[in-house]
Motif scaffolding. Structure first.
Motif, short mmCIF file in Angstrom:
data_model
loop_
_atom_site.label_atom_id
_atom_site.label_comp_id
_atom_site.label_asym_id
_atom_site.label_seq_id
_atom_site.Cartn_x
_atom_site.Cartn_y
_atom_site.Cartn_z
N UNK A 84 38.62 -11.97 39.90
CA UNK A 84 37.46 -12.31 40.80
C UNK A 84 36.75 -10.83 41.13
N UNK A 85 37.53 -10.03 41.48
CA UNK A 85 36.88 -8.50 41.70
C UNK A 85 36.14 -8.14 40.66
N UNK A 86 36.60 -8.46 39.39
CA UNK A 86 35.72 -7.83 38.26
C UNK A 86 34.44 -8.71 38.13
N UNK A 87 34.55 -9.80 38.49
CA UNK A 87 33.35 -10.70 38.25
C UNK A 87 32.42 -10.21 39.08
N UNK A 88 32.83 -9.86 40.35
CA UNK A 88 31.98 -9.77 41.46
C UNK A 88 31.30 -8.27 41.39
N UNK A 89 32.08 -7.36 40.70
CA UNK A 89 31.53 -6.14 40.62
C UNK A 89 30.74 -6.05 39.51
N UNK A 90 30.90 -6.73 38.40
CA UNK A 90 29.97 -6.92 37.26
C UNK A 90 28.71 -7.38 37.58
N UNK A 91 28.76 -8.64 38.14
CA UNK A 91 27.62 -9.40 38.41
C UNK A 91 26.66 -9.04 39.66
N UNK A 92 27.18 -7.99 40.37
CA UNK A 92 26.41 -7.36 41.46
C UNK A 92 25.88 -6.33 41.35
N UNK A 93 26.15 -5.54 40.35
CA UNK A 93 25.97 -4.25 39.71
C UNK A 93 24.35 -4.36 39.46
N UNK A 94 23.64 -3.42 40.10
CA UNK A 94 22.30 -3.25 39.82
C UNK A 94 21.78 -3.34 38.18
N UNK A 95 22.67 -2.38 37.51
CA UNK A 95 22.54 -2.35 36.00
C UNK A 95 23.75 -2.61 35.40
N UNK A 96 23.77 -3.36 34.19
CA UNK A 96 24.75 -3.69 33.63
C UNK A 96 25.97 -2.44 33.49
N UNK A 98 26.46 -0.13 35.13
CA UNK A 98 26.76 0.58 36.37
C UNK A 98 28.34 0.14 37.13
N UNK A 99 28.60 -1.09 36.60
CA UNK A 99 29.81 -1.83 36.90
C UNK A 99 30.89 -0.89 37.23
N UNK A 100 31.15 -0.16 36.11
CA UNK A 100 32.36 0.87 36.08
C UNK A 100 32.40 1.93 37.23
N UNK A 101 31.26 2.20 37.52
CA UNK A 101 31.06 3.18 38.50
C UNK A 101 31.43 2.40 39.84
N UNK A 102 31.09 1.20 40.15
CA UNK A 102 31.45 0.55 41.39
C UNK A 102 32.82 0.50 41.57
N UNK A 103 33.35 -0.09 40.13
CA UNK A 103 34.71 -0.59 40.19
C UNK A 103 35.67 0.84 40.54
N UNK A 104 35.19 1.92 39.93
CA UNK A 104 36.07 3.04 40.03
C UNK A 104 35.86 3.36 41.72
N UNK A 105 34.83 3.36 42.19
CA UNK A 105 34.83 3.50 43.53
C UNK A 105 35.44 2.82 44.38
N UNK A 106 35.63 1.42 44.05
CA UNK A 106 36.28 0.41 44.92
C UNK A 106 37.87 0.83 44.97
N UNK A 107 38.14 1.02 43.54
CA UNK A 107 39.57 1.33 43.43
C UNK A 107 40.08 2.45 44.01
N UNK A 108 39.14 3.30 43.66
CA UNK A 108 39.84 4.97 44.08
C UNK A 108 39.72 5.08 45.58
N UNK A 109 38.61 4.49 46.19
CA UNK A 109 38.22 4.76 47.63
C UNK A 109 39.71 4.09 48.49
#
Ligand SMILES: Nc1ncnc2c1ncn2[C@@H]1O[C@H](COP(=O)(O)OP(=O)(O)OP(=O)(O)O)[C@@H](O)[C@H]1O
Ligand SMILES: [Mg+2]
Length: 380
Positions: A84-96, A98-109
């Protein structure tokens, strides 16, 4: 040619999608206003196609993001959270990308101790490595809401095959968790949908269950004959073949307007005629036989685990009986056992999704082609 004449077995869109005007309107307003939606229908009627269509229609609208997620493969609570988190991160990313950046931020923060290094080309089906040690369920379930606030948008999370939630270990606790977090969210709403009517009903229609009255309940019905007839006639015409309105109507009747079967039977008939030719009643009969053949292996799987009584009960229903199974005549004609056996037969076959209860307690076979197969090939 790009457009397929008829399409079945997968969600459809564009050239192969028809109707659903009222449902589309209702989902569009629920999605834009943030109303939770529950969508229920028997198998292969068109839930996934409908939700994907609504997602597509909302794409140009910049202030709503629709996330589509299929939870069919999730077997545990944390598998569900990861996917679910992967789908949310990927499909809400402003550019395809960018999802990894967001994912990283979410996980590491949330868990600075964990180093996050997904494979460069990894697909989204991969696990994000979320475990009970790294994230609480509340942190994960709050992700969409957090992104919605950050991006100043409304998010609608659509979860397909949601009946699967009832199959997770300790399902009730998981359902309580989801509901308690989701119901407080301001900018995120949910569209939860799935088949297996009895499972979905257990989740959403029982007073003592966490998801009772969670949102607008939509029961997806069948597409009307008129729309199907237009679709069939036009799609034949597009490939320089003919079918009369009457024969197209007959085709719909045979499969009781059941979406995937209308498309499959139309395809089987279509494939029996050459360019410039016209479909006939005889060819429709051949196509019906082909349809039964094509589904035979599946139907055999349905009946293999059944007891003799259960199979007899299906025979009685497929012969047109809908009520009065406790009566002596029917019980004896079909060998259904004692009157007290009837309730057991009914509930076991409902659980298997093979039959359903209609208004006024009428019992019918869920799948019209399965019914036809029993009539024709599982004779007494
Ligand atoms: N709006 C539609 N217009 C035309 N055909 C449709 C439509 N909706 C569904 N179908 C037909 O039904 C088939 C199944 O559709 P879909 O996968 O959307 O159903 P579903 O209810 O999600 O099924 P499942 O219960 O298996 O998840 C499609 O492949 C198509 O043949
Ligand atoms: Mg589906």
């Amino acid at each position: 040619m790009e457009n397929k004449s008829f399409l079945f077995g997968t969600a459809v869109g564009g050239y192969n999608f028809i109707g659903r005007e009222a449902e589309i309107r209702r989902l569009l307003s629920n999605f834009t206003e943030g109303i939770n939606t529950i969508l229920i229908s028997p198998r292969r009627i068109g839930k996934t196609s409908l939700v994907k269509r609504v997602k597509e229609l909302l794409e140009p609208q910049k202030d709503v993001i629709v996330v589509y997620f299929d939870m069919f493969a999730c077997k545990t609570e944390y598998e569900f959270y990861n996917a679910l988190s992967a789908a949310v991160l990927k499909q809400t990313a402003s550019h395809a990308e960018k999802w990894m950046e967001y994912a990283k931020e979410f996980i590491v923060r949330l868990t600075p101790k964990i180093s996050f290094s997904p494979e460069a080309n990894s697909d989204f089906s991969i696990s994000l490595g979320i475990t009970p040690k790294t994230h609480t369920p509340e942190q994960i379930l709050g992700l969409a809401e957090e992104i919605a606030h950050k991006r100043g948008k409304r998010i609608v999370v659509c979860i397909d095959e949601f009946q699967q939630i009832g199959e997770l270990p300790d399902s009730l606790t998981v359902q309580k968790r989801l509901r308690s977090v989701w119901q407080h969210q301001q900018k995120t709403s949910y569209c939860l949908f799935g088949s297996k009517k009895h499972l979905m009903s257990n989740i959403f229609q029982r007073r003592n269950m966490p998801f009772y009255q969670f949102g607008d309940m939509v029961f997806l019905g069948k597409i009307g004959t008129e729309q199907w007839v237009d679709y069939i006639v036009e799609h034949f015409k597009d490939r320089n073949r003919n079918i009369s309105c009457e024969l197209a109507q007959r085709l719909c009747e045979i499969v009781e307007n059941y979406s995937s079967y209308v498309q499959q039977l139309a395809w089987l008939l279509f494939s029996l005629i050459n360019e410039g030719e016209t479909a006939t009643e005889l060819l429709l009969n051949c196509a019906v036989n082909d349809l039964l053949d094509a589904n035979e292996a599946l139907f055999m799987q349905h009946i293999e685990p059944l007891s003799a009584y259960q199979l007899n009960f299906l025979r009685a229903i497929s012969d047109g009986h809908q009520h009065g199974f406790g009566e002596k005549d029917i019980r004896e004609d079909y060998n259904l056992g004692s009157p007290s056996n009837i309730a057991r037969l009914k509930s076991s076959l409902i659980k298997k999704d093979l039959i359903e209860t209609q208004a006024k307690g009428a019992i019918t076979i869920t799948d019209p082609v399965f019914k036809l197969w029993i009539q024709r090939r599982i004779a007494q």
